[in-house]
Enzyme design. Sequence first.
Site, PDB file in Angstrom:
ATOM      1  NE  ARG A   1     -89.359  14.678 -32.998  1.00 27.56           N
ATOM      2  CZ  ARG A   1     -90.615  14.441 -33.283  1.00 27.56           C
ATOM      3  NH1 ARG A   1     -91.549  14.631 -32.399  1.00 27.56           N
ATOM      4  NH2 ARG A   1     -90.949  13.988 -34.464  1.00 27.56           N
TER       5      ARG A   1
ATOM      6  CD  GLU B   1     -88.896  17.720 -40.278  1.00 25.85           C
ATOM      7  OE1 GLU B   1     -87.814  18.202 -39.890  1.00 25.85           O
ATOM      8  OE2 GLU B   1     -89.544  16.914 -39.596  1.00 25.85           O
TER       9      GLU B   1
ATOM     10  NE  ARG C   1     -84.665  14.070 -32.105  1.00 23.50           N
ATOM     11  CZ  ARG C   1     -85.445  14.424 -33.123  1.00 23.50           C
ATOM     12  NH1 ARG C   1     -85.481  15.674 -33.527  1.00 23.50           N
ATOM     13  NH2 ARG C   1     -86.192  13.549 -33.745  1.00 23.50           N
TER      14      ARG C   1
END
Length: 120
Positions: free
Chosen positions: A54, A62, A96
């Site tokens: 990320r 999104e 992540r």
Amino acid sequence: MATSLAFATPAAAAECVIPANPPQFSADISGPVVAIVDGDTLDVRAHGKTVRIRLYGIDAPEHQNTAGLIARAALERLADGKEVACQVMDADRYKRTVAACRIAGGPDLSLAQLATGNAA
């Protein structure tokens, strides 16, 4: 190596300041980008495994909406298949790796997404 950036508006291009020779940082993860997940997440092949990263300091729309698809496409044009060097900063709630990443010899991916209006 020059990297071409697609800007959302002419004003965004005028405001963009990405150093030609960015300062170097120690890379914790480096390798080719093997997938673009969305406008702020990518997969890098490093040390024989795929690492989901990320991008540090940004939030892209999104992928379920048009702006998200545009942000993903911009990151794909910029980074897909290219070598990156990433400095790990943290891990997010989804486990992540959160990292600052740069194209080898090129721009910081987070700054490029911000400069093109594809992330906040």
